[in-house]
Scaffold this motif. Sequence first.
Motif, PDB file in Angstrom:
ATOM      1  N   VAL A  78       0.852  -1.189   0.000  1.00  0.00           N
ATOM      2  CA  VAL A  78       0.000   0.000   0.000  1.00  0.00           C
ATOM      3  C   VAL A  78       0.886   1.236   0.000  1.00  0.00           C
ATOM      4  CG1 VAL A  78      -1.904   1.215   1.120  1.00  0.00           C
ATOM      5  CG2 VAL A  78      -1.702  -1.272   1.359  1.00  0.00           C
ATOM      6  N   GLU A  79       0.648   2.121  -0.971  1.00  0.00           N
ATOM      7  CA  GLU A  79       1.458   3.331  -1.093  1.00  0.00           C
ATOM      8  C   GLU A  79       0.584   4.576  -1.153  1.00  0.00           C
ATOM      9  OE1 GLU A  79       4.897   2.999  -3.869  1.00  0.00           O
ATOM     10  OE2 GLU A  79       3.746   1.299  -4.599  1.00  0.00           O
ATOM     11  N   MET A  80       1.148   5.668  -0.692  1.00  0.00           N
ATOM     12  CA  MET A  80       0.479   6.965  -0.767  1.00  0.00           C
ATOM     13  C   MET A  80       1.416   7.937  -1.471  1.00  0.00           C
ATOM     14  SD  MET A  80      -2.321   8.547   0.677  1.00  0.00           S
ATOM     15  CE  MET A  80      -2.543   7.787   2.290  1.00  0.00           C
ATOM     16  N   GLN A  81       0.919   8.597  -2.509  1.00  0.00           N
ATOM     17  CA  GLN A  81       1.725   9.560  -3.274  1.00  0.00           C
ATOM     18  C   GLN A  81       1.015  10.908  -3.272  1.00  0.00           C
ATOM     19  OE1 GLN A  81       4.754   9.516  -5.200  1.00  0.00           O
ATOM     20  NE2 GLN A  81       4.293  11.685  -5.268  1.00  0.00           N
ATOM     21  N   LEU A  82       1.682  11.928  -2.716  1.00  0.00           N
ATOM     22  CA  LEU A  82       1.066  13.243  -2.621  1.00  0.00           C
ATOM     23  C   LEU A  82       1.434  14.157  -3.785  1.00  0.00           C
ATOM     24  CD1 LEU A  82       1.392  14.003   1.200  1.00  0.00           C
ATOM     25  CD2 LEU A  82      -0.433  12.835  -0.032  1.00  0.00           C
ATOM     26  N   GLU A  83       2.662  14.119  -4.224  1.00  0.00           N
ATOM     27  CA  GLU A  83       3.086  14.993  -5.307  1.00  0.00           C
ATOM     28  C   GLU A  83       2.626  14.415  -6.652  1.00  0.00           C
ATOM     29  OE1 GLU A  83       4.730  17.961  -4.960  1.00  0.00           O
ATOM     30  OE2 GLU A  83       4.441  17.684  -2.815  1.00  0.00           O
ATOM     31  N   PHE A  84       2.589  15.263  -7.681  1.00  0.00           N
ATOM     32  CA  PHE A  84       2.238  14.788  -9.024  1.00  0.00           C
ATOM     33  C   PHE A  84       3.292  13.812  -9.499  1.00  0.00           C
ATOM     34  CE2 PHE A  84       2.325  15.363 -13.733  1.00  0.00           C
ATOM     35  CZ  PHE A  84       1.086  14.773 -13.981  1.00  0.00           C
ATOM     36  N   PHE A 122      -2.585   5.066  -3.476  1.00  0.00           N
ATOM     37  CA  PHE A 122      -3.444   6.234  -3.345  1.00  0.00           C
ATOM     38  C   PHE A 122      -2.696   7.428  -3.925  1.00  0.00           C
ATOM     39  CE2 PHE A 122      -4.990   3.515   0.069  1.00  0.00           C
ATOM     40  CZ  PHE A 122      -6.365   3.647  -0.054  1.00  0.00           C
ATOM     41  N   LEU A 123      -3.286   8.078  -4.899  1.00  0.00           N
ATOM     42  CA  LEU A 123      -2.665   9.224  -5.542  1.00  0.00           C
ATOM     43  C   LEU A 123      -3.516  10.461  -5.290  1.00  0.00           C
ATOM     44  CD1 LEU A 123      -1.916   7.479  -8.948  1.00  0.00           C
ATOM     45  CD2 LEU A 123      -0.361   7.728  -7.027  1.00  0.00           C
ATOM     46  N   GLU A 124      -2.899  11.496  -4.769  1.00  0.00           N
ATOM     47  CA  GLU A 124      -3.646  12.732  -4.547  1.00  0.00           C
ATOM     48  C   GLU A 124      -4.050  13.367  -5.873  1.00  0.00           C
ATOM     49  OE1 GLU A 124      -3.338  16.680  -1.731  1.00  0.00           O
ATOM     50  OE2 GLU A 124      -1.517  15.941  -2.685  1.00  0.00           O
ATOM     51  N   LYS A 125      -3.173  13.249  -6.878  1.00  0.00           N
ATOM     52  CA  LYS A 125      -3.444  13.803  -8.210  1.00  0.00           C
ATOM     53  C   LYS A 125      -3.902  12.686  -9.149  1.00  0.00           C
ATOM     54  CE  LYS A 125      -1.275  17.436  -6.502  1.00  0.00           C
ATOM     55  NZ  LYS A 125      -2.015  18.592  -5.975  1.00  0.00           N
ATOM     56  N   GLY A 126      -4.476  13.068 -10.271  1.00  0.00           N
ATOM     57  CA  GLY A 126      -4.861  12.096 -11.280  1.00  0.00           C
ATOM     58  C   GLY A 126      -3.751  11.895 -12.297  1.00  0.00           C
ATOM     59  N   ILE A 127      -3.501  10.631 -12.686  1.00  0.00           N
ATOM     60  CA  ILE A 127      -2.450  10.357 -13.673  1.00  0.00           C
ATOM     61  C   ILE A 127      -2.916   9.419 -14.783  1.00  0.00           C
ATOM     62  CG2 ILE A 127      -0.583  10.698 -12.002  1.00  0.00           C
ATOM     63  CD1 ILE A 127      -0.266   7.589 -12.050  1.00  0.00           C
ATOM     64  N   LEU A 128      -3.989   8.669 -14.556  1.00  0.00           N
ATOM     65  CA  LEU A 128      -4.417   7.673 -15.537  1.00  0.00           C
ATOM     66  C   LEU A 128      -5.446   8.253 -16.513  1.00  0.00           C
ATOM     67  CD1 LEU A 128      -4.911   4.547 -13.233  1.00  0.00           C
ATOM     68  CD2 LEU A 128      -2.882   5.181 -14.548  1.00  0.00           C
ATOM     69  N   PRO A 129      -5.471   7.740 -17.750  1.00  0.00           N
ATOM     70  CA  PRO A 129      -6.457   8.213 -18.745  1.00  0.00           C
ATOM     71  C   PRO A 129      -7.796   7.512 -18.569  1.00  0.00           C
ATOM     72  CG  PRO A 129      -5.045   6.590 -19.749  1.00  0.00           C
ATOM     73  CD  PRO A 129      -4.524   6.776 -18.333  1.00  0.00           C
ATOM     74  N   THR A 130      -8.233   7.383 -17.326  1.00  0.00           N
ATOM     75  CA  THR A 130      -9.484   6.704 -17.014  1.00  0.00           C
ATOM     76  C   THR A 130     -10.418   7.666 -16.297  1.00  0.00           C
ATOM     77  OG1 THR A 130      -8.501   5.893 -14.956  1.00  0.00           O
ATOM     78  CG2 THR A 130      -8.445   4.418 -16.850  1.00  0.00           C
ATOM     79  N   ALA A 131     -11.722   7.412 -16.394  1.00  0.00           N
ATOM     80  CA  ALA A 131     -12.704   8.305 -15.762  1.00  0.00           C
ATOM     81  C   ALA A 131     -12.906   7.975 -14.290  1.00  0.00           C
ATOM     82  CB  ALA A 131     -14.036   8.201 -16.501  1.00  0.00           C
ATOM     83  N   SER A 132     -12.800   6.694 -13.939  1.00  0.00           N
ATOM     84  CA  SER A 132     -13.079   6.268 -12.573  1.00  0.00           C
ATOM     85  C   SER A 132     -11.940   6.633 -11.630  1.00  0.00           C
ATOM     86  CB  SER A 132     -13.312   4.757 -12.537  1.00  0.00           C
ATOM     87  OG  SER A 132     -13.459   4.302 -11.207  1.00  0.00           O
ATOM     88  N   TYR A 133     -12.273   6.910 -10.381  1.00  0.00           N
ATOM     89  CA  TYR A 133     -11.249   7.218  -9.376  1.00  0.00           C
ATOM     90  C   TYR A 133     -10.602   5.933  -8.856  1.00  0.00           C
ATOM     91  CZ  TYR A 133     -14.511   5.653  -5.737  1.00  0.00           C
ATOM     92  OH  TYR A 133     -15.346   4.902  -4.951  1.00  0.00           O
ATOM     93  N   HIS A 134     -11.260   4.787  -9.068  1.00  0.00           N
ATOM     94  CA  HIS A 134     -10.773   3.500  -8.560  1.00  0.00           C
ATOM     95  C   HIS A 134     -10.560   2.560  -9.734  1.00  0.00           C
ATOM     96  CE1 HIS A 134     -11.555  -0.605  -6.687  1.00  0.00           C
ATOM     97  NE2 HIS A 134     -10.521  -0.155  -6.000  1.00  0.00           N
ATOM     98  N   THR A 135      -9.315   2.163  -9.958  1.00  0.00           N
ATOM     99  CA  THR A 135      -8.988   1.318 -11.116  1.00  0.00           C
ATOM    100  C   THR A 135      -8.311   0.042 -10.650  1.00  0.00           C
ATOM    101  OG1 THR A 135      -8.640   3.288 -12.489  1.00  0.00           O
ATOM    102  CG2 THR A 135      -7.744   1.205 -13.308  1.00  0.00           C
TER     103      THR A 135
END
Length: 285
Positions: A78-84, A122-135
């Motif tokens: 389990v990881e948490m990433q705050l920066e982009f 867990f990513l604070e920012k969005g990085i994936l080309p997907t609409a859902s927040y949970h992939t």
Amino acid sequence: METGVYIPIISDYGFKATFGNEADSLFLRVALQALIKSDSPIREVHFDKNAFEALTIDSRSGIFDLSCTDEKGNQFIVEMQLEFAPYFVQRMKFYALHKFNTLVERGEFDYANLPRLYAIAFLEKGILPTASYHTVANLRSEQGEIIDSQMSFITVEMAKFNKQVAEIETDLEKLVYTMKTLHTTEPTQYPAFWNEEWLRRAIDELDTRKMTPEERAYFARVTAANAEAVKAERQKIQEAREAENLAVKTETVKNLLSLGVLSISQIAKTVGVSEDFVLNLSGDR
């Protein structure tokens, strides 16, 4: 980050006090069950010594992680990433494959009995080309057929989650909403589901009003250390960007000089550098 009554779960201190709480793993167990979309409760977890210590030198710059195993032998990172982090998927693969190799070696290369491995981020920012927040991602064919489900990559992009309290139904939605809003919520604005045992216990760990003097002192030290680390990391990123920009301008000037069409002054204006910069590269000095 600014803190009110409650410490943010998405801070180093908050992550360790909730997801990394070895004395009380209820929050982690319910969260993991929701994240992997399992109907079966996770009854216990064993925390592994962080196998990635030597690989995560930059962990204080906004990346926190833990590794654990449930009673069935399923493995979780389990990881948490705050920066982009546009390349965070590569980091997830690196961690997961490192863990996979460790499992294979421990099992004397018995591929048939490998446990499930979940790499969760867990990513604070969005990085994936997907609409859902949970992939949830597995190895699939071109037609979308599952080829292998032993290893799963799960990402939660909190920036994509925008449900309001009245819309929230599942444990996953409760989890992400809490992670996003707890530290900005006043006690009088509690949503009803925060009284559920798994969330209430976690929230109590983050209530600054219930902290002992020793816990307050530790929280202050962690916060100060993280702030300095993040500041230093951002400075490194800025310096790297400036170096990259300089390299691009240098290459562009050299290319224009080789064409022999533009004057020193014209090249300087075109690239956005000084005439001295161009002269130094031209060899006329």
